[in-house]
Write a protein that holds these residues in place. Structure first.
Motif, short mmCIF file in Angstrom:
data_model
loop_
_atom_site.label_atom_id
_atom_site.label_comp_id
_atom_site.label_asym_id
_atom_site.label_seq_id
_atom_site.Cartn_x
_atom_site.Cartn_y
_atom_site.Cartn_z
N ALA A 28 12.13 -8.34 -0.59
CA ALA A 28 11.09 -7.78 -1.70
C ALA A 28 11.23 -9.02 -2.86
O ALA A 28 12.20 -9.44 -3.25
N GLU A 29 9.99 -9.07 -3.60
CA GLU A 29 10.06 -9.78 -4.64
C GLU A 29 10.12 -8.94 -5.99
O GLU A 29 9.91 -9.24 -7.09
N SER A 30 9.71 -7.53 -5.77
CA SER A 30 9.93 -6.39 -7.03
C SER A 30 10.70 -5.28 -6.19
O SER A 30 10.85 -5.19 -4.72
N THR A 31 10.96 -4.50 -6.98
CA THR A 31 11.92 -3.26 -6.74
C THR A 31 11.43 -1.92 -7.07
O THR A 31 11.91 -0.77 -6.58
N GLU A 32 10.38 -1.78 -7.92
CA GLU A 32 9.91 -0.66 -8.53
C GLU A 32 9.04 0.14 -7.51
O GLU A 32 7.98 -0.36 -7.09
N ILE A 33 9.43 1.41 -7.08
CA ILE A 33 8.73 2.10 -5.82
C ILE A 33 7.75 2.93 -6.71
O ILE A 33 7.85 3.57 -7.58
N ARG A 34 6.38 2.82 -5.95
CA ARG A 34 5.31 3.65 -6.30
C ARG A 34 4.82 4.07 -5.10
O ARG A 34 3.92 3.54 -4.38
N VAL A 35 5.22 5.33 -4.52
CA VAL A 35 4.68 5.92 -3.30
C VAL A 35 3.19 6.08 -3.27
O VAL A 35 2.91 6.54 -4.37
N ASP A 36 2.51 6.09 -2.19
CA ASP A 36 0.86 6.46 -2.13
C ASP A 36 0.60 7.85 -2.09
O ASP A 36 -0.39 8.18 -2.33
N GLU A 37 1.80 8.82 -1.67
CA GLU A 37 1.83 10.00 -1.63
C GLU A 37 0.60 10.45 -0.59
O GLU A 37 0.21 11.73 -0.58
N HIS A 38 0.28 9.57 0.22
CA HIS A 38 -0.58 9.86 1.27
C HIS A 38 0.26 9.91 2.60
O HIS A 38 0.35 10.80 3.28
N GLU A 39 0.65 8.45 2.87
CA GLU A 39 1.28 8.30 4.19
C GLU A 39 2.84 8.40 3.87
O GLU A 39 3.82 8.95 4.84
N ILE A 40 3.08 8.16 3.00
CA ILE A 40 4.86 8.24 2.55
C ILE A 40 4.88 9.23 1.26
O ILE A 40 4.48 9.21 0.16
N GLU A 44 0.88 -1.19 0.05
CA GLU A 44 0.12 -0.03 0.00
C GLU A 44 0.82 1.27 0.00
O GLU A 44 0.54 2.16 -0.64
N GLU A 45 1.87 1.37 0.84
CA GLU A 45 2.54 2.50 0.95
C GLU A 45 3.79 2.79 -0.09
O GLU A 45 3.87 4.00 -0.57
N VAL A 46 4.30 1.76 -0.84
CA VAL A 46 5.51 2.05 -1.66
C VAL A 46 5.33 1.12 -2.86
O VAL A 46 6.11 1.03 -3.88
N GLY A 47 4.28 0.19 -3.08
CA GLY A 47 4.07 -0.61 -4.12
C GLY A 47 5.16 -1.73 -4.33
O GLY A 47 5.01 -2.27 -5.76
N ILE A 48 5.74 -1.97 -3.32
CA ILE A 48 6.47 -3.40 -3.41
C ILE A 48 5.94 -4.66 -2.94
O ILE A 48 5.22 -4.80 -1.90
N ARG A 49 6.20 -5.47 -3.68
CA ARG A 49 5.62 -7.04 -3.32
C ARG A 49 6.46 -7.55 -2.49
O ARG A 49 7.80 -7.67 -2.74
N VAL A 50 6.29 -8.13 -1.46
CA VAL A 50 7.02 -8.84 -0.52
C VAL A 50 6.57 -10.27 -0.48
O VAL A 50 5.50 -10.74 -0.44
N GLY A 51 7.72 -11.20 -0.19
CA GLY A 51 7.47 -12.62 -0.14
C GLY A 51 7.70 -13.19 1.47
O GLY A 51 6.76 -13.00 2.04
N GLU A 52 9.01 -13.57 1.70
CA GLU A 52 9.45 -14.12 2.80
C GLU A 52 9.40 -12.99 3.98
O GLU A 52 9.85 -11.67 3.67
N VAL A 53 8.88 -13.18 5.16
CA VAL A 53 8.85 -12.43 6.01
C VAL A 53 9.28 -13.00 7.54
O VAL A 53 8.66 -14.10 7.71
N ALA A 54 10.34 -12.59 8.18
CA ALA A 54 10.90 -13.20 9.34
C ALA A 54 10.85 -12.17 10.46
O ALA A 54 11.14 -11.09 10.31
N TYR A 55 10.52 -12.75 11.47
CA TYR A 55 10.34 -12.12 12.86
C TYR A 55 11.73 -11.65 13.47
O TYR A 55 12.56 -12.36 13.28
N PHE A 56 11.67 -10.29 13.82
CA PHE A 56 12.78 -9.84 14.55
C PHE A 56 12.76 -9.44 15.79
O PHE A 56 13.72 -10.10 16.71
N GLY A 57 11.64 -9.01 16.41
CA GLY A 57 11.80 -8.68 17.89
C GLY A 57 10.32 -7.62 18.03
O GLY A 57 9.69 -7.39 16.96
N ASN A 58 10.30 -7.37 19.29
CA ASN A 58 9.14 -6.45 19.47
C ASN A 58 9.60 -5.32 20.69
O ASN A 58 10.28 -5.56 21.41
#
Length: 310
Positions: free
Chosen positions: A253-265, A222-236
């Protein structure tokens, strides 16, 4: 060579390194509470609404006899001492209102001098924020009365109890390229309201019925238009601003082209480690503060400390 997570002591971990015993079994034990309140060795933190007043750069822990009237909140015990907070109306708090600071203003004091105090302070502010926001019964609009030493609110009309809420929020460092290589990059973004050069990791709240990993993927998309695959927990990290628990992740990331939403980012960029170091040293890249899990995510990926912070 990058440092392993286990070999690094991150500031956000240090803020929670000395947790207190919350003594939940005593929250409704009036005799025990009265006994601990009568003990002059017990310590009390005064909270004006949702704010705290440092004196000479330190937080004030008073004896019960020194504390003003207000809602007594049991925090718990630590090293044989019982700790309370007293929540008072801002109009009745001692001193000038400008002397009282929210949690963001207190964080430098905790980081510089009082890491051991942080869990107690986070507990006190988190409850104060909840008490401030929960004024009426959400079921019938009735009046609420505090119970369980400030950890429950019960409606005088319908009898429905309310308990403190914590909102899960995901915060993530997105990477691309061969892990550990010179060409590996991480993604940082900025909001339009931030000063020039300030960038941070992406973050957002988890929605109902959504896993944390899917919240990471959705927010990044939603924020930058990047498609994400693997997600690993880091901490809280507890983050009562006003009622969040920040759950940190490293995402591939599974893609690298950035498309900012221009609302939050407003802007987002990929950084290699060399680019990040050069920008941080020159002051053109201003990274998150040292006590935040965002900073820990960045320095974990970079492999060590970096200069400059918010």
């Amino acid at each position: 060579m990058r440092a392993s997570l286990a070999s690094v002591s991150f500031p956000h971990v240090q803020l929670a390194a000395n947790p207190h015993d919350r003594t939940g079994v005593h929250r409704s034990d009036d005799a025990w509470l009265d006994e601990r309140w009568a003990d002059p060795s017990s310590r009390v933190l005064v909270v004006s609404g949702t704010r705290i007043r440092p004196v000479d750069g330190r937080l004030q822990w008073l004896s019960p006899v020194e504390a003003p009237d207000g809602l007594r909140v049991l925090l718990g015990e630590q090293d044989g001492t019982t700790y309370f907070a007293v929540v008072v109306d801002p109009d009745e708090a001692p001193g000038e209102k400008a002397e009282w600071f929210g949690l963001r203003g207190i964080l430098p004091h905790l980081a510089d001098r009082g890491l051991d105090e942080a869990p107690l302070v986070f507990h006190a502010i988190g409850l104060a924020e909840w008490l401030f926001a929960t004024r009426f019964c959400p079921r019938c609009g009735g009046t609420l009365e505090p119970r369980a030493a400030g950890h429950e609110l019960v409606c005088t009309g319908c009898g429905k109890g309310q308990f403190p809420r914590t909102d899960p929020a995901v915060i993530m460092l997105v990477t691309t390229g061969e892990p550990g290589s010179e060409d590996e990059r991480c993604l940082l973004g900025r909001q339009s309201s931030w000063p020039e050069g300030r960038y941070s990791t992406l973050a957002g709240f988890c929605e109902p019925g959504e896993t944390l990993e899917d919240a990471v993927r959705r927010e990044v998309d939603e924020e930058v238009g990047i498609r994400v695959g693997e997600v690993a927990y880091f901490g809280n990290q507890p983050w009562p601003l006003p009622a969040s628990l920040m759950l940190g992740f490293v995402a591939r990331a599974e893609s690298t082209e950035i498309r900012v939403d221009e609302h939050e980012i407003e802007d987002a960029c990929w950084f290699t480690r060399a680019q990040m170091k050069a920008g941080a040293e020159a002051g053109t890249l201003v990274l998150p503060g040292g006590v935040s899990i965002s900073r820990s995510l960045v320095e974990h990926w970079y492999g060590g400390p970096l200069p400059g912070h918010w």
